[in-house]
Design a protein around this motif. Structure first.
Motif, short mmCIF file in Angstrom:
data_model
loop_
_atom_site.label_atom_id
_atom_site.label_comp_id
_atom_site.label_asym_id
_atom_site.label_seq_id
_atom_site.Cartn_x
_atom_site.Cartn_y
_atom_site.Cartn_z
N PRO A 264 -7.77 6.81 -0.39
CA PRO A 264 -7.17 6.18 -1.57
C PRO A 264 -5.70 5.85 -1.38
O PRO A 264 -4.93 6.65 -0.83
N VAL A 265 -5.33 4.65 -1.80
CA VAL A 265 -3.94 4.20 -1.78
C VAL A 265 -3.62 3.53 -3.12
O VAL A 265 -4.51 3.03 -3.79
N ARG A 266 -2.36 3.54 -3.48
CA ARG A 266 -1.88 2.72 -4.59
C ARG A 266 -1.69 1.32 -4.02
O ARG A 266 -1.05 1.16 -2.97
N LEU A 267 -2.24 0.30 -4.70
CA LEU A 267 -2.21 -1.05 -4.14
C LEU A 267 -1.75 -2.06 -5.18
O LEU A 267 -2.21 -2.03 -6.33
N ALA A 268 -0.85 -2.94 -4.77
CA ALA A 268 -0.47 -4.10 -5.59
C ALA A 268 -0.21 -5.27 -4.64
O ALA A 268 0.37 -5.11 -3.57
N TRP A 269 -0.70 -6.44 -5.03
CA TRP A 269 -0.46 -7.69 -4.30
C TRP A 269 0.71 -8.35 -5.04
O TRP A 269 0.53 -8.96 -6.09
N VAL A 270 1.92 -8.21 -4.50
CA VAL A 270 3.14 -8.52 -5.23
C VAL A 270 3.65 -9.92 -4.89
O VAL A 270 3.99 -10.20 -3.74
N GLY A 271 3.72 -10.77 -5.92
CA GLY A 271 4.26 -12.12 -5.74
C GLY A 271 5.77 -12.11 -5.74
O GLY A 271 6.40 -11.25 -6.38
N ASP A 272 6.37 -13.08 -5.04
CA ASP A 272 7.83 -13.09 -4.95
C ASP A 272 8.50 -13.61 -6.23
O ASP A 272 9.73 -13.61 -6.32
N LEU B 255 0.85 -1.18 0.00
CA LEU B 255 0.00 0.00 0.00
C LEU B 255 0.89 1.23 0.00
O LEU B 255 1.78 1.36 0.84
N ILE B 256 0.64 2.14 -0.94
CA ILE B 256 1.41 3.38 -1.02
C ILE B 256 0.43 4.53 -0.84
O ILE B 256 -0.48 4.72 -1.66
N LYS C 149 4.78 3.86 2.73
CA LYS C 149 4.49 2.50 2.27
C LYS C 149 4.20 1.60 3.46
O LYS C 149 4.85 1.72 4.49
N ARG C 150 3.23 0.72 3.27
CA ARG C 150 2.94 -0.31 4.28
C ARG C 150 2.71 -1.61 3.56
O ARG C 150 2.31 -1.64 2.40
N SER C 151 2.92 -2.68 4.27
CA SER C 151 2.64 -4.00 3.74
C SER C 151 1.97 -4.83 4.84
O SER C 151 1.67 -4.31 5.91
N ALA C 152 1.75 -6.07 4.53
CA ALA C 152 1.18 -6.98 5.52
C ALA C 152 1.67 -8.38 5.20
O ALA C 152 1.84 -8.73 4.03
N LEU C 153 1.90 -9.15 6.20
CA LEU C 153 2.34 -10.53 6.06
C LEU C 153 1.21 -11.42 6.52
O LEU C 153 0.77 -11.34 7.67
#
Length: 197
Positions: A52-60, A9-10, A16-20
């Motif tokens: 609103p955030v920029r969002l991508a679910w990013v695979g490794d 999430l940007i 920037k934030r993420s989640a595990l």
């Protein structure tokens, strides 16, 4: 091999934030956590309520999938090198994302609560989740559209979305500006998606 995913999430200020998913007792593979009612996805949605955030679910494995000349987020990312900065933030050897804690507040979304709209400002459209449930034949279990629409790298590892229905929509919202709301947008187009494995 299985592919692992992390949402990125940007925010407007560049934070920037993420989640595990393991912090929310979920698997890291896309289809291990991409269902409605999942607390991991609901925690990500909570961060986006009316914001609103920029969002991508990013695979490794997605670093091999994004090529030069790419256009993600309506011009937000226009080259592989720009994407690799985001990828390295999440998956690099010295990555240090600011992860949501496992006890983060969550957005209430399950198959019984449908007053929800996922709005894509970049594409000027929205998903009416009540209609989404109906279109996808939801009863007790339903694939969540947000991780799939923003997923990068799908099809490169085990646990990815493998259905034929909707496969061309996977990743089509990656890095778009998106938010979640209870208020139906009045001047945008309602769009429908279907995901079934």
């Amino acid at each position: 091999m299985g592919q692992y995913y992390r949402p990125l999430l940007i925010f407007k200020d560049g934070t920037k934030r993420s989640a595990l998913s393991h912090r929310f007792n979920n698997g890291l593979k896309l289809m291990e956590h991409s269902w409605i009612g999942n607390q991991f996805v609901n925690a990500v949605m909570y961060e986006m309520v009316d914001k609103p955030v920029r969002l991508a679910w990013v695979g490794d494995y997605s670093d091999a999938a994004v090529a030069d000349g790419c256009n993600l987020g309506g011009g937000y990312i226009t080259s592989a090198s720009e994407f690799l900065k985001m990828f390295t933030y999440l998956w690099g050897e010295h990555s240090s994302p600011d992860d949501l804690p496992g006890d983060s507040p969550t957005f209430t979304l399950d198959c019984k609560h449908t007053d929800c709209y996922i709005v894509n400002l970049t594409k000027r459209c929205y998903i009416d989740m009540e209609q989404y449930f109906k279109s996808n034949g939801a009863k007790e279990w339903c694939i969540h559209p947000l991780p799939l629409l923003t997923a990068l790298g799908n099809g490169m590892g085990g646990g990815d979305y493998s259905g034929e229905v909707g496969k061309n929509d996977i990743g089509s919202w990656a890095f778009d500006e998106i938010y979640v709301t209870h208020l139906k947008p009045s001047i945008m187009e309602a769009v429908e998606f279907c995901f079934q494995e």
